[in-house]
Design a protein around this motif. Structure first.
Motif, PDB file in Angstrom:
ATOM      1  N   LYS A 150       0.922   6.206  -4.803  1.00  0.00           N
ATOM      2  CA  LYS A 150      -0.518   6.156  -5.066  1.00  0.00           C
ATOM      3  C   LYS A 150      -1.147   4.816  -4.677  1.00  0.00           C
ATOM      4  N   LEU A 151      -0.323   3.805  -4.467  1.00  0.00           N
ATOM      5  CA  LEU A 151      -0.854   2.449  -4.305  1.00  0.00           C
ATOM      6  C   LEU A 151      -1.317   2.100  -2.895  1.00  0.00           C
ATOM      7  N   SER A 152      -0.954   2.886  -1.904  1.00  0.00           N
ATOM      8  CA  SER A 152      -1.341   2.631  -0.503  1.00  0.00           C
ATOM      9  C   SER A 152      -0.765   1.331   0.050  1.00  0.00           C
ATOM     10  N   LEU A 153       0.268   0.811  -0.596  1.00  0.00           N
ATOM     11  CA  LEU A 153       0.913  -0.405  -0.093  1.00  0.00           C
ATOM     12  C   LEU A 153       1.854  -0.088   1.064  1.00  0.00           C
ATOM     13  N   LEU A 154       2.468   1.093   1.009  1.00  0.00           N
ATOM     14  CA  LEU A 154       3.435   1.512   2.020  1.00  0.00           C
ATOM     15  C   LEU A 154       3.079   2.912   2.513  1.00  0.00           C
ATOM     16  N   PRO A 155       3.414   3.215   3.765  1.00  0.00           N
ATOM     17  CA  PRO A 155       3.131   4.558   4.285  1.00  0.00           C
ATOM     18  C   PRO A 155       4.252   5.537   3.930  1.00  0.00           C
TER      19      PRO A 155
END
Length: 206
Positions: A83-88
């Motif tokens: 959910k964090l959009s830090l990693l794809p």
């Protein structure tokens, strides 16, 4: 004053996160509680420190993710990192994540390699046949601090078809390794070795 306070909290949170990553003890809870209170206040007022505020919110989310991982609540940790959009976790997300890296502060980038390694370690754990028994290995779980911005409902990701989960984890591992190869930052050799071990464990899981 808000900018200065936000900058200080970001620095303290980054140090607290690095402590949590490198040990099995929770970081300074007074710092975490105070930072959460400040973040709530920041979100409720108009301010001119958007980038600093975004860093603060992201660091708090990262802390929550690591807390769940360290407390062996792997399913919740897996849900949170997605959910964090830090990693794809899909090929279509790679370009966006690479673009976002240009805007991350040094406090976030300092722990970014650890987040990558922790995430692939987490995926390797979820892919392993020993996962269920691993949950019972230790009763010395960390007590999670306060509440997070994420709901506390139990996860259902492992109640689905085991092969379906494995296929998804393997697909996501391929995405992450393509992403790692495109990163504009250098990872230490020992991190590369550990990443390859995790990748191998995921790809060979059955």
């Amino acid at each position: 004053k808000l900018r200065q306070a936000c900058s200080i909290y970001n620095r303290l949170l980054s140090e607290t996160i690095r402590t949590l990553i490198s040990s099995n003890t929770l970081g300074a809870q007074n710092i975490l509680t105070s930072a959460r209170s400040f973040a709530s206040r920041l979100a409720s007022v108009q301010n001119d420190c958007d980038r600093l505020a975004n860093t603060l919110f992201t660091l708090l989310d990262i802390y929550i993710y690591i807390e769940f991982f360290k407390s062996q609540q792997f399913e919740r940790a897996y849900e949170i990192i997605q959910k964090l959009s830090l990693l794809p976790f899909a090929h279509t997300q790679i370009d966006q994540c690479l673009e976002l890296i240009n805007y991350y502060s040094s406090e976030i980038m300092d722990c970014y390699p650890d987040i990558i390694l922790m995430t692939l370690t987490l995926m390797a754990i979820l892919a392993s046949v020993e996962y269920k028994s691993a949950l019972n290995l230790s009763n010395q779980h960390l007590s999670l601090a306060a509440t997070s911005s994420f709901d506390q409902r139990s996860s259902n990701i492992l109640s689905t078809n085991k092969q379906g989960l494995l296929d998804e984890l393997k697909r996501q591992a391929d995405v992450l390794f393509r992403y790692i190869g495109l990163l504009p930052i250098k990872l230490h050799n020992h991190v590369h070795v550990q990443l390859m071990e995790c990748f191998s464990r995921i790809k060979n899981a059955c």
